[in-house]
Design a protein around this motif. Structure first.
Motif, PDB file in Angstrom:
ATOM      1  N   ARG A 102     127.889  70.553  53.225  1.00  0.00           N
ATOM      2  CA  ARG A 102     126.573  71.122  53.507  1.00  0.00           C
ATOM      3  C   ARG A 102     126.599  72.133  54.649  1.00  0.00           C
ATOM      4  O   ARG A 102     125.542  72.581  55.116  1.00  0.00           O
ATOM      5  N   ALA A 103     127.776  72.489  55.119  1.00  0.00           N
ATOM      6  CA  ALA A 103     127.875  73.440  56.231  1.00  0.00           C
ATOM      7  C   ALA A 103     127.232  74.776  55.872  1.00  0.00           C
ATOM      8  O   ALA A 103     126.594  75.428  56.715  1.00  0.00           O
ATOM      9  N   GLY A 104     127.384  75.182  54.593  1.00  0.00           N
ATOM     10  CA  GLY A 104     126.801  76.443  54.147  1.00  0.00           C
ATOM     11  C   GLY A 104     125.282  76.448  54.267  1.00  0.00           C
ATOM     12  O   GLY A 104     124.672  77.481  54.602  1.00  0.00           O
ATOM     13  N   ASP A 105     124.644  75.299  54.003  1.00  0.00           N
ATOM     14  CA  ASP A 105     123.181  75.209  54.120  1.00  0.00           C
ATOM     15  C   ASP A 105     122.738  75.513  55.549  1.00  0.00           C
ATOM     16  O   ASP A 105     121.770  76.243  55.785  1.00  0.00           O
ATOM     17  N   VAL A 106     123.441  74.908  56.497  1.00  0.00           N
ATOM     18  CA  VAL A 106     123.087  75.104  57.915  1.00  0.00           C
ATOM     19  C   VAL A 106     123.334  76.561  58.309  1.00  0.00           C
ATOM     20  O   VAL A 106     122.504  77.182  58.986  1.00  0.00           O
ATOM     21  N   GLN A 123     144.755  65.405  59.443  1.00  0.00           N
ATOM     22  CA  GLN A 123     144.611  65.786  58.030  1.00  0.00           C
ATOM     23  C   GLN A 123     143.134  65.934  57.658  1.00  0.00           C
ATOM     24  O   GLN A 123     142.733  66.894  57.001  1.00  0.00           O
ATOM     25  N   ASP A 124     142.311  64.953  58.115  1.00  0.00           N
ATOM     26  CA  ASP A 124     140.867  65.014  57.856  1.00  0.00           C
ATOM     27  C   ASP A 124     140.281  66.319  58.375  1.00  0.00           C
ATOM     28  O   ASP A 124     139.430  66.949  57.742  1.00  0.00           O
ATOM     29  N   GLU A 125     140.739  66.686  59.579  1.00  0.00           N
ATOM     30  CA  GLU A 125     140.234  67.868  60.267  1.00  0.00           C
ATOM     31  C   GLU A 125     140.445  69.126  59.408  1.00  0.00           C
ATOM     32  O   GLU A 125     139.504  69.888  59.163  1.00  0.00           O
ATOM     33  N   VAL A 126     141.667  69.302  58.951  1.00  0.00           N
ATOM     34  CA  VAL A 126     141.987  70.493  58.165  1.00  0.00           C
ATOM     35  C   VAL A 126     141.218  70.466  56.839  1.00  0.00           C
ATOM     36  O   VAL A 126     140.658  71.486  56.415  1.00  0.00           O
ATOM     37  N   ARG A 127     141.167  69.288  56.208  1.00  0.00           N
ATOM     38  CA  ARG A 127     140.480  69.177  54.928  1.00  0.00           C
ATOM     39  C   ARG A 127     138.985  69.500  55.086  1.00  0.00           C
ATOM     40  O   ARG A 127     138.424  70.292  54.323  1.00  0.00           O
ATOM     41  N   ALA A 128     138.364  68.905  56.111  1.00  0.00           N
ATOM     42  CA  ALA A 128     136.921  69.113  56.316  1.00  0.00           C
ATOM     43  C   ALA A 128     136.622  70.579  56.624  1.00  0.00           C
ATOM     44  O   ALA A 128     135.645  71.147  56.115  1.00  0.00           O
ATOM     45  N   LEU A 129     137.460  71.195  57.452  1.00  0.00           N
ATOM     46  CA  LEU A 129     137.211  72.585  57.819  1.00  0.00           C
ATOM     47  C   LEU A 129     137.410  73.512  56.617  1.00  0.00           C
ATOM     48  O   LEU A 129     136.677  74.496  56.448  1.00  0.00           O
ATOM     49  N   SER A 185     132.243  76.382  51.903  1.00  0.00           N
ATOM     50  CA  SER A 185     130.791  76.222  51.773  1.00  0.00           C
ATOM     51  C   SER A 185     130.063  77.426  52.376  1.00  0.00           C
ATOM     52  O   SER A 185     129.081  77.920  51.817  1.00  0.00           O
ATOM     53  N   LEU A 186     130.540  77.900  53.521  1.00  0.00           N
ATOM     54  CA  LEU A 186     129.931  79.087  54.135  1.00  0.00           C
ATOM     55  C   LEU A 186     130.134  80.316  53.246  1.00  0.00           C
ATOM     56  O   LEU A 186     129.186  81.063  52.972  1.00  0.00           O
TER      57      LEU A 186
END
Lengths: 375, 375
Positions: free
Chosen positions: A149-153, A186-192, A198-199
């Motif tokens: 949802r980063a794109g929404d923000v 790993q989570d960090e890279v995947r989430a980013l 999304s952006l």
């Protein structure tokens, strides 16, 4: 060093600290990643200057008042990596900051706060210099929007008249033993990566992809060698000094610990000694996985088994007090706080000396410029 | 109150605080016991003055620099309830304190430190105004001599040319759930009775028998009705404000909590909200028996489930965020720190208002005069 300084006080070894700063700078430079160290750890102009001299592109701070403190020190490229809630007073302070900085970025993590931010700060004059980064939750589950949802923000911020420059995350769940660090990295890279897509899918620019805590900074390394180097900015803070937490999770060696609290033995009984440093100088941090309330730099087996405001009770595992090198009343010991950021925030000054052979007589007092800058 | 003050800040309700001060003063007066409150909790001249106005005989402090801060504020009867290790610099500071106070007492807990103290401070001129109290371990096992050996320490101090005035203990093991408080209060009286006899048997004066933490102060009550009222001085500190620890161990009611940290909702997701107060304003204290990192004054079921330097993550048990009285971004919440002494030491000022009907518009800023006074 500082034999006349009354205990407890914070002692910084400049040689060790400078080596820490140089090592992280070299690591970032070798991978072509920007380094924007988190200044909440040291809160000091002097140390921030060393970081910039070693190539830091700017500073990260946690609050508007920290940004104000570093702007006063002449630092002109600042990221407030925090989801600020803006009101009139805070907007006025941001505007004042814009007049003394060349680049100022602030965090948002919801469409509500992005819209609010735009209401106060979207004039063309500000938009020119103010940048917004969307905070993403990469698994720490504190603040930050879910990556999808980063794109929404971002879109909400853009529609509110703000310039979105990218995304950031704090992989705080990397603080833990065994596999926590690797998994968090790993989570960090995947989430980013998800958040960046999304952006882009929302048609929003994503120039900055910022991550990296001290425990995960080195571990995102393999990701940079891939075809798609996701992260292009690192924001570690604690690495400057390191602390007992970094020691215990294996992200530093004892020889890389640059800060200790010097304390005096005031009471002894049986196998334990009490020194005159407590939670009012070490901080009271104790993670569930910590082995005690702090460590001793010169006694790796020792543990602080109890901590009051002005007492640390120490047990010497393996080396009982009184054997081998018996301790005596009045002896000075070097304690390593569990979490150095909170220890620093408890004092007005560092006492800086150096273990380097070429600076044997260095004794300087450095100010903690942003102490207590919480608002 | 203080709607324009940027969060986070420490809010003190003067009406509640004054009632707390009056209640403890009345309790002590009714039993003919001296009250010497521990000023390390508030570190404030203004609050110390209120305590003295309500009959406190003097103040307790933890460090020489706290004594110096309160001497500057005009307080002339001070006990440094700590086993000081004296060196030349500290001796000079004690001598300076003797010139501005009418009564100064300091702690010792070993024959070694008693002898050392005498070497530096036993001149007739000082002995006239300086008093020594022997610290006794009543079960907390921090500093303090075992009760049976208190006479040895007292005798060593006397032989070193010092005037011994009595004994003190801190029953810190009263911080715990269920029976801890009662047991600690009993231990306290028992240990002090043994230590007093040990002094008298050694031919040393024992005028002052000082005990009492906030959790145990009320519980030593039954002891005073006996034929031999052991304790004749109480040194509670936290009672002025109370905190989440006192709330959870049952030594105060929520309505008796006078200090809270006002924070703003900056992030929300699912059932949790994040506010802009973290360990750099609440302190990081968390006892093994604490139910979280702090409480909310207006939501007894809520818990701070995670705490970073500038984030408190709150879960609302029973009352999910969004139901009944939905929270919104920007709402201000009153957080109760686990351990108020460490929260106070993180700020320069209190923001004082009053819930009393006759002072509806009180808004004052009070200084934390002894913040950071660790040496």
């Amino acid at each position: 060093m500082f034999h006349d300084q009354p205990t407890p006080f914070l002692s910084v070894d400049k040689a060790v600290m400078t080596a820490n700063i140089a090592r992280m700078a070299k690591f970032a430079a070798a991978r072509g990643v920007s380094l924007r160290p988190h200044a909440k750890t040291h809160k000091s102009w002097d140390i921030a200057r060393l970081q910039v001299q070693h190539g830091a592109v700017g500073l990260t701070v946690a609050t508007v008042s920290e940004a104000e403190a570093f702007a006063r020190g002449g630092f002109s490229d600042l990221l407030i990596a925090y989801p600020l809630w803006i009101d009139e007073a805070k907007a006025a302070r941001i505007v004042a900051l814009l007049s003394t900085t060349t680049k100022l970025a602030i965090g948002v993590d919801s469409t509500v706060s992005a819209t609010r931010l735009g209401e106060y700060l979207s004039t063309a004059e500000h938009a020119d210099r103010l940048r917004v980064l969307v905070e993403v939750d990469s698994g720490h589950h504190r603040s930050g929007v879910t990556p999808e949802r980063a794109g929404d923000v971002a879109l909400a911020a853009q529609r509110a008249g703000l310039v979105v420059d990218g995304i950031f995350t704090f992989p705080g769940h990397g603080y833990g033993l065994s596999e926590s660090r690797e998994r968090a990295a790993q989570d960090e890279v995947r989430a980013l990566a998800i958040a960046r897509d999304s952006l882009l899918t929302s048609g929003v620019n994503c120039r900055v992809v910022s991550g990296g805590s001290t425990p995960t900074a080195a571990l995102v390394n393999p990701q940079f060698s891939g075809a798609d180097p996701v992260i292009n900015e690192l924001r570690p803070g604690v690495y400057v000094f390191n602390d007992a937490q970094q020691w215990e999770i294996g992200s530093c060696q004892p020889a890389e610990i640059a800060l200790s609290v010097v304390a005096t033995v005031v009471s002894m009984r049986d196998n334990r000694v009490v020194v005159d440093a407590g939670s009012k100088v070490l901080g009271a941090d104790r993670a569930a996985w910590s082995t005690g309330h702090g460590r001793l730099l010169d006694y790796p087996e020792a543990r602080i088994v109890a901590l009051s405001e002005h007492h640390a009770t120490i047990e010497f595992g393996g080396v009982p007090a009184g054997s081998e090198q018996p301790l005596e009343y009045g002896d000075r010991l070097r304690l390593v706080p569990n979490h150095v950021c909170n220890a620093v925030n408890l004092v007005d000054h560092y006492f800086v000396s150096s273990s380097a052979p070429d600076a044997p007589h260095l004794e300087e007092q450095w100010q903690v410029h942003a102490r207590g800058a919480n608002t």
